[in-house]
Structure formats: structure tokens, C-alpha cells
Design a protein around this motif. Structure first.
Motif, mmCIF file in Angstrom:
data_model
loop_
_atom_site.group_PDB
_atom_site.id
_atom_site.type_symbol
_atom_site.label_atom_id
_atom_site.label_comp_id
_atom_site.label_asym_id
_atom_site.label_seq_id
_atom_site.Cartn_x
_atom_site.Cartn_y
_atom_site.Cartn_z
ATOM 1 N N LYS A 110 0.823 -1.200 0.000
ATOM 2 C CA LYS A 110 0.000 0.000 0.000
ATOM 3 C C LYS A 110 0.860 1.255 0.000
ATOM 4 O O LYS A 110 1.598 1.530 0.935
ATOM 5 N N GLU A 111 0.784 2.015 -1.117
ATOM 6 C CA GLU A 111 1.487 3.283 -1.283
ATOM 7 C C GLU A 111 2.986 3.166 -1.021
ATOM 8 O O GLU A 111 3.622 4.079 -0.507
ATOM 9 N N GLN A 112 3.547 2.040 -1.423
ATOM 10 C CA GLN A 112 4.999 1.875 -1.326
ATOM 11 C C GLN A 112 5.481 0.956 -2.444
ATOM 12 O O GLN A 112 4.896 -0.095 -2.689
ATOM 13 N N LEU A 113 6.542 1.376 -3.117
ATOM 14 C CA LEU A 113 7.129 0.594 -4.198
ATOM 15 C C LEU A 113 8.634 0.527 -3.989
ATOM 16 O O LEU A 113 9.289 1.551 -3.787
ATOM 17 N N VAL A 114 9.155 -0.691 -4.019
ATOM 18 C CA VAL A 114 10.598 -0.911 -3.898
ATOM 19 C C VAL A 114 11.074 -1.626 -5.163
ATOM 20 O O VAL A 114 10.520 -2.672 -5.533
ATOM 21 N N ILE A 115 12.058 -1.048 -5.822
ATOM 22 C CA ILE A 115 12.673 -1.691 -6.985
ATOM 23 C C ILE A 115 14.140 -1.926 -6.654
ATOM 24 O O ILE A 115 14.885 -0.982 -6.374
ATOM 25 N N ASP A 116 14.509 -3.184 -6.664
ATOM 26 C CA ASP A 116 15.870 -3.569 -6.295
ATOM 27 C C ASP A 116 16.667 -3.891 -7.555
ATOM 28 O O ASP A 116 16.658 -5.014 -8.055
ATOM 29 N N HIS A 117 17.305 -2.865 -8.103
ATOM 30 C CA HIS A 117 18.262 -2.996 -9.203
ATOM 31 C C HIS A 117 17.663 -3.698 -10.422
ATOM 32 O O HIS A 117 18.157 -4.729 -10.884
#
Length: 398
Positions: A110-117
Motif C-alpha cells: 500500500k502506497e509503497q514501491l521498492v525496486i531492487d536494481h
């Protein structure tokens, strides 16, 4: 508009506790090659395995490949879902080059996005995206670009008549993704070209805001101390179009050789003035007025003339020469008047008149497949008409 979809197919079946889905469709466009899209998926419990494949059946502009991923759906004690996508190593082909999608993780809650490389690589060229972004303007995603050949972008945009090139390097940031998304990038392009013409090294500030609906560009192309081009304007995203102003200060116009190469060659002239590039990538146009100085060769005559403070007037689909002064290698003069016509930078035709006064008008030192050879000076009139691959020269001179 102008697009249609055919050959759609969906196949669903189950085996044990897994649901399998195979879907495909062909997207066509008027006058273009089709784009085939397919998705192969397998879902079990909270796991989803997908393979997305695509092929535009292009030749020099080929784009085909596939991307494989595994998605897991997780629910916490509060009933909030988290989606975790694991991207597997995959291959994408652009033109005659192969790009590798490296393994990465993308996590959304919810309202958070993490992109790891997340990274797309081709030897020394790469595009990498990473970071964490929340409902907080201080967070951002970082995008790194290194030595990416802009020719690929021209291919993807199907920009046949306005191809640009050069090696792009820079860093950008995406912020406010869940509110009012914005993006900004400082970009440096080594040996920037337009339609094969040389503009030098380009430094650009590029920005995008959701509310604007366009990519804003503020750039300078530096081709030496006496040749600079200042570029401002933007590229609209929907529908795709561009609106760019060029303040030319000694800008080389050798890019005209691509369009007028059937009768012009060795274009070393440069211009000062204002040009306005506008239209779409399929139907581009140019307008404005510049003053030209420098050399231009006439291929069929094998002569080189020097333009001296000559005006070139650009209107949509036309370039006018209202009455120009040309010098030959001996300093003899002639007057040039006429126009060059085109249809969105295609189907070029020309109708040019030259009035010469004891001027060099022919300089073939050998036969080279011609009926005669020699060096000719003449006084009189010469009319040059034609189109790509066809030149007609009428001479009334002594």
C-alpha cells in the motif's frame, strides 16, 4: 486510431492445483507491420509464473524477446496485500543487438514501491532503476543511463525520417509516484546526431510532470567554439508529437545531405537563425528562417560552391531559396533561386535555377561513366529539377 487487433486467443485449463493460461493477440496499424503479443501464465495458491513475449516483425527496427517473472501475493495480519515480483534473466532484441534483463525484485504494498536494481544491459550500455518510493515527496526512484545508443529510441518510435543518434549517459529521479508523479534527468549525449548530421555533444535537462502531459527539454549541442545549437520545447506523450525550437548559432546543416543527397554532397555550410521542429515522428515538419554560410557540393556537376550570407526559408513541406549568392572556387558569382519540396521529410523534389557569370559549372576530370569530361565555365542560366534518384539539368549558357 488506425490500429486494430486480430487473431486473439485465450486458452485456460487446469492441471492438479494449477491454472494455466495462454493468451495471444496481434496488433496491426495502417501501413505498418504487426506486433504479436503473447502471455503464458501458471497460477497456484498465491504464486503466479508469467512469460510475456513480443515481436514487431521488423528488420532494421526489429523488437522482439520475452520477459519471465514470478509473482507472489502475500497478506499480512491487517489484511494488507504485498505483491513481490521476481524478474528472471531474460533477453530482448532491438535491431541487431541483444539486451539482457538482469534478475531483480520489485515489491509493492500500500502506497509503497521498492525496486531492487532492475537493469537492462548490452555490453557497456545499461539502464538501471532502483530505490524506494512511498507517499512521501522525499522518496524517489533513481534511473541511471550509461552510453545508451539513441538509435534504439528512434527505432522504437518508428522515426524513419527524423532519426537521432549518439550515446546517452545520465541520471534521473522519479518522485511523488502515488500523488503527482514527476521525473527529471540530467543527460549528456556524446556525438549527438540528427538525420545523420553532426550537432556535437549535447547536454540536456529533461523533465516530466503528470499534469503537463509532455517531456520538457532544455538543451545545448556544442559542436565547437563557433557552432552551438540551443534546443527548447517538448515531446507530447499522448498523442505522440514534438514541438522543439532550435536557436542555431553556427549549426551545421549536413543533415540535409540525407534528404537531398541525390543532387547535393559535401555539405559544410552552417547557419544562424531560428528553426521550429514540429509534428509527429511519422509526420514531422520544420519551419523558420536561417542565414547560411559555407560550402555545398552539386553531385552531378562535381562542383563545390560557397554560400555567402544566404537566406533559407523553411515552411511546412518546403524550403525556399529566395535569391542567393554562390561563389565558385575562383570567386566567380552566381545567383540561386528556387525551392525544395518534401512530404514530412520524405518524397523530396527540387526545382532550382542558377544564373551564372563566367562561373565553374562542370568539373569532371575523367569520364567516370559520363559521355564527356572536362572543366566548363559558363555565363547563362541553369535549371536543376528532380527527385531522389533522378536529376534533370537544363542549361542555356555560353
Amino acid at each position: 486510431a488506425g490500429q486494430h487487433y486480430t487473431d486473439g486467443r485465450i486458452d485456460l485449463h487446469t492441471q492438479s492445483d494449477t491454472l494455466y493460461a495462454d493468451a495471444s493477440v496481434r496488433r496491426g496499424s495502417e501501413g505498418g507491420k504487426p506486433l504479436d503479443l503473447s502471455v503464458h501464465a501458471a497460477a497456484s495458491d498465491n504464486d503466479l509464473h508469467t512469460l510475456v513475449a513480443f515481436d514487431n516483425h521488423g528488420n532494421a527496427r526489429a523488437l522482439h524477446g520475452s520477459v519471465s517473472a514470478n509473482t507472489v501475493f502475500l497478506k499480512d495480519d491487517d489484511g494488507q496485500w504485498t505483491v513481490h515480483v521476481t524478474v528472471h534473466e531474460s533477453d530482448i532484441h532491438v535491431g541487431n543487438t541483444s539486451w539482457t534483463v538482469l534478475p531483480s525484485d520489485i515489491i509493492y504494498s500500500k502506497e509503497q514501491l521498492v525496486i531492487d536494481h532492475f537493469s537492462l544491459n548490452n555490453a557497456d550500455q545499461y539502464i538501471t532503476v532502483g530505490g524506494k518510493i512511498r507517499h512521501d515527496h522525499a522518496d524517489s526512484l533513481q534511473v541511471d543511463i550509461h552510453q545508451v545508443d539513441l538509435t534504439y529510441m528512434s527505432s522504437l518510435l518508428n522515426a524513419r525520417n527524423v532519426e537521432f543518434g549518439g550515446l546517452a549517459t545520465g541520471r534521473g529521479y522519479v518522485t511523488s509516484l502515488f500523488d503527482q508523479p514527476t521525473a527529471a534527468c540530467d543527460l549528456y549525449v556524446d556525438r549527438f546526431t540528427f538525420a545523420g548530421g553532426t550537432f556535437g555533444d549535447l547536454s540536456a535537462r529533461v523533465g516530466w510532470k503528470k499534469n503537463d502531459g509532455r517531456i520538457a527539454i532544455d538543451a545545448i549541442a556544442d559542436n565547437g567554439p563557433d557552432s552551438k545549437t540551443y534546443i527548447s520545447g517538448g515531446i507530447l506523450l499522448s498523442p505522440t508529437a514534438f514541438d522543439l525550437n532550435l536557436d542555431t548559432r553556427g549549426t551545421k546543416i549536413d543533415f540535409l545531405e540525407r534528404y537531398c543527397g541525390s543532387f547535393l554532397c559535401d555539405i559544410g555550410a552552417h547557419v544562424h537563425g531560428h528553426l521550429h521542429l514540429l509534428g509527429t515522428f511519422k509526420e514531422p515538419n520544420i519551419e523558420g528562417q536561417v542565414v547560411a554560410n559555407g560550402d555545398v557540393g552539386v553531385k552531378s556537376l562535381r562542383t563545390v560552391y560557397t554560400m555567402v550570407n544566404d537566406t533559407m526559408l523553411f515552411t511546412p513541406d518546403h524550403i525556399y531559396f529566395p535569391g542567393e549568392t554562390l561563389l565558385d572556387r575562383d570567386g566567380q558569382t552566381a545567383r540561386l533561386a528556387g525551392k525544395v519540396d518534401h512530404q514530412h521529410f520524405g518524397n523530396w523534389t527540387y526545382d532550382l535555377g542558377i544564373h551564372a557569370d563566367r562561373m565553374l559549372v562542370y568539373d569532371h576530370r575523367d569520364y567516370g561513366g559520363n559521355t564527356f569530361c572536362g572543366t566548363v565555365y559558363a555565363t547563362g542560366d541553369c535549371q536543376i529539377r528532380g527527385r531522389s534518384g533522378e536529376v534533370v539539368i537544363d542549361v542555356n549558357a555560353t
